[in-house]
Design a protein around this motif. Structure first.
Motif, PDB file in Angstrom:
ATOM      1  N   ALA A 144       0.824  -1.117  -0.008  1.00 28.48           N
ATOM      2  CA  ALA A 144       0.022   0.115  -0.126  1.00 28.48           C
ATOM      3  C   ALA A 144       0.930   1.382  -0.019  1.00 28.48           C
ATOM      4  O   ALA A 144       1.892   1.268   0.741  1.00 28.48           O
ATOM      5  CB  ALA A 144      -0.957   0.162   1.219  1.00 28.48           C
ATOM      6  N   ALA A 145       0.272   2.334  -0.677  1.00 27.82           N
ATOM      7  CA  ALA A 145       1.041   3.631  -0.684  1.00 27.82           C
ATOM      8  C   ALA A 145       0.140   4.497   0.352  1.00 27.82           C
ATOM      9  O   ALA A 145      -0.935   4.821   0.082  1.00 27.82           O
ATOM     10  CB  ALA A 145       0.934   4.157  -1.886  1.00 27.82           C
ATOM     11  N   LEU A 146       0.910   4.941   1.344  1.00 21.93           N
ATOM     12  CA  LEU A 146       0.409   5.749   2.353  1.00 21.93           C
ATOM     13  C   LEU A 146       0.798   7.255   2.359  1.00 21.93           C
ATOM     14  O   LEU A 146       1.974   7.174   2.117  1.00 21.93           O
ATOM     15  CB  LEU A 146       0.785   5.047   3.816  1.00 21.93           C
ATOM     16  N   GLY A 147      -0.239   8.162   2.394  1.00 21.75           N
ATOM     17  CA  GLY A 147       0.497   9.617   2.588  1.00 21.75           C
ATOM     18  C   GLY A 147       0.272   9.826   3.860  1.00 21.75           C
ATOM     19  O   GLY A 147      -1.010   9.664   4.481  1.00 21.75           O
ATOM     20  N   LEU A 148       1.412  10.219   4.485  1.00 23.68           N
ATOM     21  CA  LEU A 148       1.160  10.535   5.960  1.00 23.68           C
ATOM     22  C   LEU A 148       1.906  12.054   6.237  1.00 23.68           C
ATOM     23  O   LEU A 148       2.798  12.440   5.567  1.00 23.68           O
ATOM     24  CB  LEU A 148       2.407   9.557   6.394  1.00 23.68           C
ATOM     25  N   THR A 149       1.156  12.539   7.170  1.00 23.99           N
ATOM     26  CA  THR A 149       1.220  13.852   7.834  1.00 23.99           C
ATOM     27  C   THR A 149       2.155  13.909   9.067  1.00 23.99           C
ATOM     28  O   THR A 149       2.181  12.894   9.560  1.00 23.99           O
ATOM     29  CB  THR A 149      -0.057  14.569   7.886  1.00 23.99           C
ATOM     30  N   THR A 150       2.221  15.296   9.725  1.00 21.14           N
ATOM     31  CA  THR A 150       3.107  15.213  10.922  1.00 21.14           C
ATOM     32  C   THR A 150       2.192  16.187  11.732  1.00 21.14           C
ATOM     33  O   THR A 150       0.898  16.333  11.667  1.00 21.14           O
ATOM     34  CB  THR A 150       4.510  15.886  10.741  1.00 21.14           C
ATOM     35  N   GLY A 151       2.745  16.626  12.857  1.00 22.46           N
ATOM     36  CA  GLY A 151       2.090  17.227  13.671  1.00 22.46           C
ATOM     37  C   GLY A 151       1.710  16.342  14.981  1.00 22.46           C
ATOM     38  O   GLY A 151       1.850  15.259  14.998  1.00 22.46           O
ATOM     39  N   ASN A 152       1.302  16.927  16.074  1.00 26.80           N
ATOM     40  CA  ASN A 152       0.607  15.992  17.478  1.00 26.80           C
ATOM     41  C   ASN A 152      -0.243  14.984  17.118  1.00 26.80           C
ATOM     42  O   ASN A 152      -0.253  13.956  17.683  1.00 26.80           O
ATOM     43  CB  ASN A 152       0.530  17.054  18.390  1.00 26.80           C
ATOM     44  N   THR A 153      -1.158  15.270  16.229  1.00 28.61           N
ATOM     45  CA  THR A 153      -2.397  14.485  16.117  1.00 28.61           C
ATOM     46  C   THR A 153      -2.090  12.882  15.698  1.00 28.61           C
ATOM     47  O   THR A 153      -2.452  12.167  16.322  1.00 28.61           O
ATOM     48  CB  THR A 153      -3.421  15.135  15.033  1.00 28.61           C
ATOM     49  N   PRO A 154      -1.300  12.728  14.802  1.00 29.01           N
ATOM     50  CA  PRO A 154      -0.969  11.340  14.340  1.00 29.01           C
ATOM     51  C   PRO A 154       0.080  10.589  15.059  1.00 29.01           C
ATOM     52  O   PRO A 154       0.642   9.579  14.691  1.00 29.01           O
ATOM     53  CB  PRO A 154      -0.615  11.638  12.956  1.00 29.01           C
ATOM     54  N   MET A 155       0.873  11.553  16.095  1.00 27.81           N
ATOM     55  CA  MET A 155       1.949  10.766  16.748  1.00 27.81           C
ATOM     56  C   MET A 155       1.585   9.426  17.814  1.00 27.81           C
ATOM     57  O   MET A 155       2.361   8.628  17.564  1.00 27.81           O
ATOM     58  CB  MET A 155       2.622  11.711  17.525  1.00 27.81           C
ATOM     59  N   GLY A 156       0.291   9.492  18.322  1.00 25.71           N
ATOM     60  CA  GLY A 156      -0.251   8.398  18.853  1.00 25.71           C
ATOM     61  C   GLY A 156      -0.481   7.154  17.911  1.00 25.71           C
ATOM     62  O   GLY A 156      -0.063   5.939  18.121  1.00 25.71           O
ATOM     63  N   LEU A 157      -0.773   7.544  16.624  1.00 24.40           N
ATOM     64  CA  LEU A 157      -1.129   6.480  15.565  1.00 24.40           C
ATOM     65  C   LEU A 157       0.324   6.034  15.297  1.00 24.40           C
ATOM     66  O   LEU A 157       0.350   4.638  15.082  1.00 24.40           O
ATOM     67  CB  LEU A 157      -1.759   7.109  14.393  1.00 24.40           C
ATOM     68  N   TYR A 158       1.397   6.791  15.109  1.00 25.25           N
ATOM     69  CA  TYR A 158       2.813   6.168  14.696  1.00 25.25           C
ATOM     70  C   TYR A 158       3.185   5.457  15.899  1.00 25.25           C
ATOM     71  O   TYR A 158       3.726   4.300  15.529  1.00 25.25           O
ATOM     72  CB  TYR A 158       3.509   7.232  14.331  1.00 25.25           C
ATOM     73  N   LYS A 159       2.910   5.780  17.035  1.00 24.11           N
ATOM     74  CA  LYS A 159       3.481   5.024  18.254  1.00 24.11           C
ATOM     75  C   LYS A 159       2.988   3.489  18.112  1.00 24.11           C
ATOM     76  O   LYS A 159       3.764   2.732  18.254  1.00 24.11           O
ATOM     77  CB  LYS A 159       3.458   5.570  19.474  1.00 24.11           C
ATOM     78  N   ARG A 160       1.712   3.682  17.950  1.00 25.12           N
ATOM     79  CA  ARG A 160       0.879   2.184  17.775  1.00 25.12           C
ATOM     80  C   ARG A 160       1.329   1.386  16.740  1.00 25.12           C
ATOM     81  O   ARG A 160       1.659   0.068  16.856  1.00 25.12           O
ATOM     82  CB  ARG A 160      -0.495   2.328  18.003  1.00 25.12           C
TER      83      ARG A 160
END
Length: 246
Positions: free
Chosen positions: A30-46
């Motif tokens: 899959a090709a994923l478009g990913l952003t930064t900022g505080n909001t997705p940080m919990g997602l990335y940790k998981r």
């Protein structure tokens, strides 16, 4: 549109990880478009935790880093690509050959944006894009005034965005950014919009239930048939109130 409201940030991050993992399970490349900022940080940790536990194969995914500051190289502490690399790419063993970024340091940045779009097109587009929403209704760096047909380009950041970015970088916040365009976002096979906290409540209400207008670029998502909105109760409180009044 599918709207999912959860109790808080941790639950939102859990649910987002489930969505991303399901996309990868259906398509390991899959090709994923990913952003930064505080909001997705919990997602990335998981996602990193699942990878370490052997529950999430990431060896074949491709990642598009969807925003960058103009004039900022990838080794700069303010680089959004460097942020994504630190929080997700390196911990998950995702090699640079599978990552496509906005080249903020390119001497011809608009041409760099056009190359980014061509890479996106030749790759078959994004299977999923993850985005947050700004307090002024921006998505990515698509600030108020952005149109739905826009592609990747250079943008002047609004004073509201600059003020918010001082929370991350206490000095020398770049005045311009490079961003994936609204047309790119809308063409993704799936869109995941995440919102957390009461500061996002008004912009989320305008985006989902207000008029579709360039004054609130996230409102163009109303026209996307592949949108999932994942919000905690604080971010969704005006949505719930609006539905009750209706």
């Amino acid at each position: 549109m599918k709207l999912i409201i959860v109790d808080g940030y941790e639950e939102m991050s859990d649910a987002a990880a489930d969505i991303v993992a399901s996309v990868i399970a259906d398509k390991p490349s899959a090709a994923l478009g990913l952003t930064t900022g505080n909001t997705p940080m919990g997602l990335y940790k998981r996602l990193c935790a699942r990878y370490r536990e052997g529950r999430l194969p990431l060896q074949d995914i491709r990642v598009f880093s969807t925003e960058e500051y103009l004039g900022v190289p990838p080794d700069d502490r303010r680089s959004l690509y460097a942020w994504l690399k630190r929080e997700l790419l390196e911990p998950c063993g995702i090699g640079q050959d599978r990552v496509f970024r906005m080249s903020g340091e390119d001497p011809e940045p608009q041409l760099a944006c056009e190359r980014f779009d061509r890479l996106l097109q030749t790759s078959g587009g994004m299977d999923l894009i993850v985005e947050g929403i700004g307090r002024n209704g921006h998505i990515g760096f698509n600030e108020p005034g952005s149109l739905p047909a826009t592609r990747s380009r250079i943008v002047a950041l609004t004073n509201e965005t600059l003020d918010h970015n001082y929370e991350y970088w206490s000095d020398a916040v770049p005045q311009y950014g490079m961003t994936i365009g609204m047309a790119n976002i809308l063409s993704a096979k799936r869109i995941l919009l995440m919102a957390s906290g009461s500061a996002k409540a008004e912009s989320l209400l305008k985006a989902l239930h207000g008029p579709v207008t360039s004054a609130v670029p996230a409102s163009f998502l109303q026209e996307a048939g592949n949108l999932t909105v994942l919000a905690d109760k604080e971010a969704a409180k005006l949505l719930v109130s609006s539905e009750r009044q209706g």
